[in-house]
Design a protein around this motif. Sequence first.
Motif, PDB file in Angstrom:
ATOM      1  N   SER A  63       0.843  -1.193   0.000  1.00  0.00           N
ATOM      2  CA  SER A  63       0.000   0.000   0.000  1.00  0.00           C
ATOM      3  C   SER A  63       0.882   1.248   0.000  1.00  0.00           C
ATOM      4  CB  SER A  63      -0.964  -0.014   1.197  1.00  0.00           C
ATOM      5  OG  SER A  63      -0.332   0.460   2.360  1.00  0.00           O
ATOM      6  N   THR A  65       1.616   3.267   2.327  1.00  0.00           N
ATOM      7  CA  THR A  65       2.492   3.393   3.494  1.00  0.00           C
ATOM      8  C   THR A  65       3.803   2.646   3.265  1.00  0.00           C
ATOM      9  OG1 THR A  65       0.510   3.553   4.835  1.00  0.00           O
ATOM     10  CG2 THR A  65       2.563   3.163   6.017  1.00  0.00           C
ATOM     11  N   THR A 140      -4.405  14.373   2.274  1.00  0.00           N
ATOM     12  CA  THR A 140      -5.745  13.788   2.221  1.00  0.00           C
ATOM     13  C   THR A 140      -6.630  14.194   3.396  1.00  0.00           C
ATOM     14  OG1 THR A 140      -4.527  11.962   1.259  1.00  0.00           O
ATOM     15  CG2 THR A 140      -6.849  11.591   1.615  1.00  0.00           C
TER      16      THR A 140
HETATM   17  N1  PMP Z   1      -0.125   9.317   2.043  1.00  0.00           N
HETATM   18  C1  PMP Z   1      -1.286   9.928   1.735  1.00  0.00           C
HETATM   19  C2  PMP Z   1      -1.247  11.335   1.258  1.00  0.00           C
HETATM   20  C3  PMP Z   1      -2.484   9.231   1.862  1.00  0.00           C
HETATM   21  O1  PMP Z   1      -3.626   9.827   1.556  1.00  0.00           O
HETATM   22  C4  PMP Z   1      -2.479   7.883   2.306  1.00  0.00           C
HETATM   23  C5  PMP Z   1      -3.735   7.079   2.431  1.00  0.00           C
HETATM   24  N2  PMP Z   1      -4.917   7.741   2.449  1.00  0.00           N
HETATM   25  C6  PMP Z   1      -1.246   7.308   2.591  1.00  0.00           C
HETATM   26  C7  PMP Z   1      -0.096   8.050   2.448  1.00  0.00           C
HETATM   27  C8  PMP Z   1      -1.148   5.900   3.037  1.00  0.00           C
HETATM   28  O2  PMP Z   1      -1.533   5.037   2.006  1.00  0.00           O
HETATM   29  P1  PMP Z   1      -2.104   3.587   2.286  1.00  0.00           P
HETATM   30  O3  PMP Z   1      -3.356   3.763   3.081  1.00  0.00           O
HETATM   31  O4  PMP Z   1      -2.367   3.022   0.900  1.00  0.00           O
HETATM   32  O5  PMP Z   1      -1.074   2.846   3.016  1.00  0.00           O
END
Ligand code: PMP
Length: 385
Positions: A63, A65, A140
């Motif tokens: 993902s 992260t 976000t």
């Molecule tokens: N960075 C931003 C700007 C995000 O919006 C998000 C998830 N909304 C993440 C990192 C983390 O991504 P993930 O949930 O896919 O691990």
Amino acid sequence: MLKTPKLVMIPGPTPVTRSIQDQMGRETVAFGDSSFVQDYKEVLADLKELWKCSGEVFVIAGSGTLAMEMAIANITKRGDSVLICSNGFFGDRFIDMCQRKGLDVELLSAPWGTSVTAEDVEKKLAEKKYDVVTVTHVETSTGVMAPIEAIGKVVKAHGTLYVVDGVAASAGAEEYVDPMGIDVLLTCSQKAFGVAPGLAILWASTKAVEKRRSLETIPESYADFEKWLPVMHDPSKYWGTPAVNLVWALKESVRIIKEEGIAERYARHLRQADLFDGALETLGFNVAAEKAFRAPTLSVYLYPEGSAVDDATFRKILAEEGAQTAGCLGDFAGKGFRMGHMGNVDKHILVSAIAAVERTAMRCGMDIEPGKGLAVLQKGLVEEH
Ligand code: PMP
């Protein structure tokens, strides 16, 4: 009563179009299958070209992260100093990540709804030598877009490595790796690419790859560029099993991006965001982000001042009416909702989402004129021609 299907209007995952879904529904093949190897190669080459990156690109299972962690893992060692430019919740996510890595962390944060600027960064870099600067392109939690190009110029002038979190931006907000002086751009599949969650995507400049080499062995294994580079250069090689169907889905997403044209895709997102924000403002909602920093990919809409709307009830009814949105975080918690308008959202989806907001506002007793928000959207969509 007949159930209304819910559009995924949270800030990711975003609606996945039929042709992308079809790729995920294909019969899975061996990762060494020659046709899959060819598809993987092509998607990597297209990503490099579209994002104007002369360095390396990585597409691996994970993902956003993981992509953040991978960016930090490959260009830092214990004791290095990092300036984290944060405009909210996801910018802050780098803090713990960098502290765990034993980095010397300094935070430069903007009040929620605004962004750290190039001038702010210049001031910090003039005071002290940093090894790395991180910026979240679209935050976000606030719907704010950072001026990544202007910050990139400053960071480059100081010879510092520049990490950009493009999770809520890439494929929706303008991003070019070499021209913007970015050293590691990281993102994932479920936002403006319009693919299901599951892929981490990174672009690394030549300078970032050289930095990784200079570190020799790093503590991380799965996140190590050096482990993945042979696979990215020749996907018939094995390190970790690729997410075969997601790679196909990403390939279809990239085909759609090329068909639309990436510059037009960026322009469409700007127009779309403007229309969405305009429609919601007409209905009395307030956009949380300051005008100069509004993101083209998602917005935080705050309930009208003085309104007695109950946040959880509003979002529950909005989901019933056909648009799933997300609750607000941090300073904005309980005061509004977060809505994505990125990726492969077509006119049908845009109209349905605004119409669902209008019906919800009416059901929640807000004093709005039905069709007023839709009118803003409809006019704008027609003016595009
Ligand atoms: N960075 C931003 C700007 C995000 O919006 C998000 C998830 N909304 C993440 C990192 C983390 O991504 P993930 O949930 O896919 O691990």
